[in-house]
Scaffold this motif. Structure first.
Motif, PDB file in Angstrom:
ATOM      1  N   ALA A   1       0.016   1.538   1.727  1.00 19.97           N
ATOM      2  CA  ALA A   1      -1.423   0.600   1.785  1.00 19.97           C
ATOM      3  C   ALA A   1      -2.019   1.903   2.604  1.00 19.97           C
ATOM      4  CB  ALA A   1      -1.561  -0.469   2.461  1.00 19.97           C
ATOM      5  N   CYS A   2      -2.719   2.057   3.507  1.00 19.99           N
ATOM      6  CA  CYS A   2      -3.458   2.777   4.338  1.00 19.99           C
ATOM      7  C   CYS A   2      -4.593   1.703   5.309  1.00 19.99           C
ATOM      8  CB  CYS A   2      -4.250   3.612   4.305  1.00 19.99           C
ATOM      9  SG  CYS A   2      -5.491   4.632   5.193  1.00 19.99           S
TER      10      CYS A   2
ATOM     11  N   ASP B   1       7.425 -10.324  10.330  1.00 18.33           N
ATOM     12  CA  ASP B   1       7.699 -11.095   9.175  1.00 18.33           C
ATOM     13  C   ASP B   1       9.029 -10.035   8.112  1.00 18.33           C
ATOM     14  OD1 ASP B   1       6.254 -12.903   9.909  1.00 18.33           O
ATOM     15  OD2 ASP B   1       4.640 -12.936   8.429  1.00 18.33           O
ATOM     16  N   GLY B   2       9.074  -8.969   8.227  1.00 15.08           N
ATOM     17  CA  GLY B   2       9.979  -8.512   7.653  1.00 15.08           C
ATOM     18  C   GLY B   2       9.992  -7.235   6.585  1.00 15.08           C
ATOM     19  N   VAL B   3       8.475  -6.747   6.098  1.00 12.00           N
ATOM     20  CA  VAL B   3       8.286  -5.974   5.239  1.00 12.00           C
ATOM     21  C   VAL B   3       8.174  -4.445   5.690  1.00 12.00           C
ATOM     22  CG1 VAL B   3       6.085  -5.518   3.881  1.00 12.00           C
ATOM     23  CG2 VAL B   3       6.328  -7.614   4.828  1.00 12.00           C
ATOM     24  N   ASP B   4       8.800  -3.924   4.400  1.00  8.03           N
ATOM     25  CA  ASP B   4       8.973  -2.330   4.682  1.00  8.03           C
ATOM     26  C   ASP B   4       7.764  -1.459   5.022  1.00  8.03           C
ATOM     27  OD1 ASP B   4       9.359   0.430   4.865  1.00  8.03           O
ATOM     28  OD2 ASP B   4      11.055   0.597   3.472  1.00  8.03           O
ATOM     29  N   VAL B   5       6.939  -1.648   5.822  1.00  6.90           N
ATOM     30  CA  VAL B   5       5.604  -0.212   5.750  1.00  6.90           C
ATOM     31  C   VAL B   5       6.055   1.019   6.122  1.00  6.90           C
ATOM     32  CG1 VAL B   5       4.676  -2.400   6.973  1.00  6.90           C
ATOM     33  CG2 VAL B   5       5.762  -0.819   8.986  1.00  6.90           C
ATOM     34  N   SER B   6       6.860   1.724   5.895  1.00  3.31           N
ATOM     35  CA  SER B   6       7.229   3.384   5.844  1.00  3.31           C
ATOM     36  C   SER B   6       6.197   3.660   5.271  1.00  3.31           C
ATOM     37  CB  SER B   6       8.475   3.469   5.353  1.00  3.31           C
ATOM     38  OG  SER B   6       8.720   2.926   4.413  1.00  3.31           O
ATOM     39  N   ALA B   7       5.631   2.806   4.265  1.00 10.78           N
ATOM     40  CA  ALA B   7       4.679   4.365   3.210  1.00 10.78           C
ATOM     41  C   ALA B   7       3.498   3.691   3.490  1.00 10.78           C
ATOM     42  CB  ALA B   7       5.162   3.597   1.885  1.00 10.78           C
ATOM     43  N   VAL B   8       3.354   2.676   4.627  1.00 11.08           N
ATOM     44  CA  VAL B   8       1.496   2.714   5.075  1.00 11.08           C
ATOM     45  C   VAL B   8       0.484   3.598   6.138  1.00 11.08           C
ATOM     46  CG1 VAL B   8       0.103   0.934   6.303  1.00 11.08           C
ATOM     47  CG2 VAL B   8       2.049  -0.053   5.107  1.00 11.08           C
ATOM     48  N   SER B   9      -0.190   4.562   5.668  1.00 12.05           N
ATOM     49  CA  SER B   9      -0.531   5.845   5.882  1.00 12.05           C
ATOM     50  C   SER B   9      -0.966   5.390   7.456  1.00 12.05           C
ATOM     51  CB  SER B   9      -0.650   7.126   4.898  1.00 12.05           C
ATOM     52  OG  SER B   9      -1.554   5.896   4.332  1.00 12.05           O
TER      53      SER B   9
ATOM     54  N   ILE C   1      -5.909   5.180   0.495  1.00 16.40           N
ATOM     55  CA  ILE C   1      -4.685   4.928  -0.152  1.00 16.40           C
ATOM     56  C   ILE C   1      -4.076   6.041  -1.186  1.00 16.40           C
ATOM     57  CG2 ILE C   1      -2.712   3.685  -1.353  1.00 16.40           C
ATOM     58  CD1 ILE C   1      -4.668   1.205  -0.508  1.00 16.40           C
ATOM     59  N   THR C   2      -3.113   6.959  -0.918  1.00 15.53           N
ATOM     60  CA  THR C   2      -2.697   8.072  -1.837  1.00 15.53           C
ATOM     61  C   THR C   2      -1.432   7.721  -2.732  1.00 15.53           C
ATOM     62  OG1 THR C   2      -2.766   9.532  -0.794  1.00 15.53           O
ATOM     63  CG2 THR C   2      -4.428   9.513  -1.767  1.00 15.53           C
ATOM     64  N   LEU C   3      -0.689   8.994  -3.321  1.00 12.88           N
ATOM     65  CA  LEU C   3       0.589   8.903  -3.585  1.00 12.88           C
ATOM     66  C   LEU C   3       1.381  10.182  -2.743  1.00 12.88           C
ATOM     67  CD1 LEU C   3       2.961   7.934  -5.561  1.00 12.88           C
ATOM     68  CD2 LEU C   3       2.390   9.946  -7.366  1.00 12.88           C
ATOM     69  N   THR C   4       1.704   8.973  -1.233  1.00 11.82           N
ATOM     70  CA  THR C   4       2.318  10.509  -0.689  1.00 11.82           C
ATOM     71  C   THR C   4       4.254  10.186  -0.329  1.00 11.82           C
ATOM     72  OG1 THR C   4       2.493   8.467   0.844  1.00 11.82           O
ATOM     73  CG2 THR C   4       0.395   9.235   1.482  1.00 11.82           C
ATOM     74  N   ASP C   5       4.720  10.911   0.101  1.00  9.58           N
ATOM     75  CA  ASP C   5       6.050  11.412  -0.422  1.00  9.58           C
ATOM     76  C   ASP C   5       6.889   9.688   0.340  1.00  9.58           C
ATOM     77  OD1 ASP C   5       5.911  13.766  -0.785  1.00  9.58           O
ATOM     78  OD2 ASP C   5       6.110  14.606   0.931  1.00  9.58           O
ATOM     79  N   GLU C   6       6.398   9.279   1.225  1.00  7.91           N
ATOM     80  CA  GLU C   6       7.019   7.533   1.503  1.00  7.91           C
ATOM     81  C   GLU C   6       6.778   7.049   0.329  1.00  7.91           C
ATOM     82  OE1 GLU C   6       4.858   9.887   3.016  1.00  7.91           O
ATOM     83  OE2 GLU C   6       5.746  10.244   4.558  1.00  7.91           O
ATOM     84  N   ALA C   7       5.562   7.065   0.238  1.00  6.40           N
ATOM     85  CA  ALA C   7       5.352   6.093  -1.062  1.00  6.40           C
ATOM     86  C   ALA C   7       5.920   6.269  -2.587  1.00  6.40           C
ATOM     87  CB  ALA C   7       3.857   6.346  -1.791  1.00  6.40           C
ATOM     88  N   ARG C   8       6.387   7.766  -2.883  1.00  8.93           N
ATOM     89  CA  ARG C   8       7.677   8.082  -3.810  1.00  8.93           C
ATOM     90  C   ARG C   8       8.297   7.754  -3.588  1.00  8.93           C
ATOM     91  NH1 ARG C   8       4.083  12.736  -4.208  1.00  8.93           N
ATOM     92  NH2 ARG C   8       3.411  13.389  -6.025  1.00  8.93           N
ATOM     93  N   ARG C   9       8.634   7.454  -2.289  1.00  6.56           N
ATOM     94  CA  ARG C   9      10.409   6.975  -1.962  1.00  6.56           C
ATOM     95  C   ARG C   9      10.350   5.047  -1.960  1.00  6.56           C
ATOM     96  NH1 ARG C   9      11.076   8.937   3.602  1.00  6.56           N
ATOM     97  NH2 ARG C   9      10.116  10.849   2.462  1.00  6.56           N
TER      98      ARG C   9
END
Ligand code: ATP
Ligand code: MG
Length: 330
Positions: free
Chosen positions: A67-68, A85-93, A127-135
């Motif tokens: 997300a963004c 709450d325990g959500v991985d937000v590494s792919a939120v830019s 929202i775009t397909l970032t490296d973090e989103a790919r990971r």
């Protein structure tokens, strides 16, 4: 059917979603629109994918979101809630340029809703397909897609990438076809591809008929199963829900009797609970009961994510609550 259509267990990796993170600000009194000064309440963390994934995490399921948000307080309250709450937000830019998306809502006296949205022109629309989103997608075991999020331009590429990565790992997908009828034909066939690919379909009301393109519930279920859908769980608001299995089975679960304070978010909370229970290996009947409880509990609280609940709270609610139609079911 080229593959067995079933929900993959948690061992294949976390559940992920992609789409809008928003704040919701609501009028405290029912009425029509926003054409005069009103008492407002909020901001509340919101956005269908965010509600869904937060509930997955509340139940102890692995959870991540692509997300963004903007670099502002509206983004901060969402990120804090998801992280807590325990959500991985590494792919939120975090966009330095666009503000976090928002939705102003006012309930009409007849139960309808008026909205003022800022999604497409906010960070949520970037929202775009970032490296973090790919990971995140590369390690995931299940992708849940919301029809409403397909309105965001960058979503299609993310969904395509994640579908491929997750399928390669033996993972599964679910789809909530919450999209206006006239939008179904847009998007270059993505809507029907997502239906065909779904191990779990989570329509509400007439969305079932729209997804199948027929006018009768039983026909719609048969048509969708023939297209390879694994299972269908139909949401019926206060009346509860029905689960249809690929083996022709049907399970009805009456709704819990509660006082509805704020219906927004019930469907996402319900879907996340059903999916997570199934990914944990629970039988469909038990998963459906938990999902009904989660949806019912959610509508008793103001704010779409304020009524999300873990298993302990759900067990307490189920033990104490009355069920509408329970007498009929005996
Ligand atoms: P949303 O309005 O968030 O898009 P939806 O239309 O997808 O939701 P609903 O059918 O409104 O989904 O709600 C999902 C589930 O939550 C229902 O199937 C039911 O189990 C529970 N639920 C919703 N509203 C109520 C209510 N007023 N009383 C009891 N249970 C409810
Ligand atoms: Mg509803």
């Amino acid at each position: 059917m080229s593959r067995a259509s079933e929900i993959a267990s948690e061992s294949t990796g976390p559940t992920i979603v992609a789409g809008e993170i928003l704040v919701e600000i609501m009028a405290t009194e029912a009425g029509h629109g926003f054409l005069e000064p009103l008492k407002l309440m909020g901001p509340f963390p919101s956005g269908a994918p965010a509600i869904f994934i937060d509930q997955v995490a509340k139940l102890g399921g692995g959870a991540g979101i692509i997300a963004c948000v903007g670099r502002d307080d509206f983004g901060a309250i969402n990120l804090e809630r998801l992280k807590r709450d325990g959500v991985d937000v590494s792919a939120v830019s975090v966009s330095a340029r666009y503000p976090t998306g928002s939705a102003f809502v006012r309930y009409r006296p007849d139960g309808g809703r008026d909205f003022v949205y800022n999604i497409a022109e906010s960070a949520a629309g970037r929202i775009t397909l970032t490296d973090e989103a790919r990971r995140l997608a590369d390690g995931a075991g299940h992708l849940h897609v919301m029809g409403s999020a397909l309105a965001i331009a960058g979503l299609k590429e993310i969904v395509a990438y994640a579908l491929k990565a997750i399928r390669a790992r033996g993972g599964s997908t679910s789809f909530d076809p919450n999209v206006r009828k006239e939008l179904i034909d847009l998007g270059g066939g993505l809507f029907s591809a997502l239906v065909d690919d779904a191990d779990l379909l989570l329509p509400s009301g007439d969305e079932l008929l729209a997804a199948a393109g027929v006018a009768d519930e039983a026909q719609a279920v048969a048509a969708l199963m023939a297209r390879g859908v694994g299972e269908i769980v139909l949401k019926r608001g206060a009346a509860g829900s029905t689960r249809f299995g690929a083996d022709g089975s049907r399970t009805d679960c009456p709704g819990f009797l509660v006082e509805e304070v704020d219906p927004t978010g019930a469907g996402d909370c319900f879907g996340a609970t059903y999916l997570t229970c199934r990914r944990k290996g629970m039988q469909p009947e038990k998963a459906l009961l938990y999902a009904n409880a989660a949806g019912a509990l959610n509508v008793t609280r103001r704010g779409p994510m304020e009524g999300l609940a873990g298993f302990e709270a759900l067990d307490r609610f189920i033990a104490g609550a009355d069920r509408a139609g329970a007498d009929r079911a005996k």
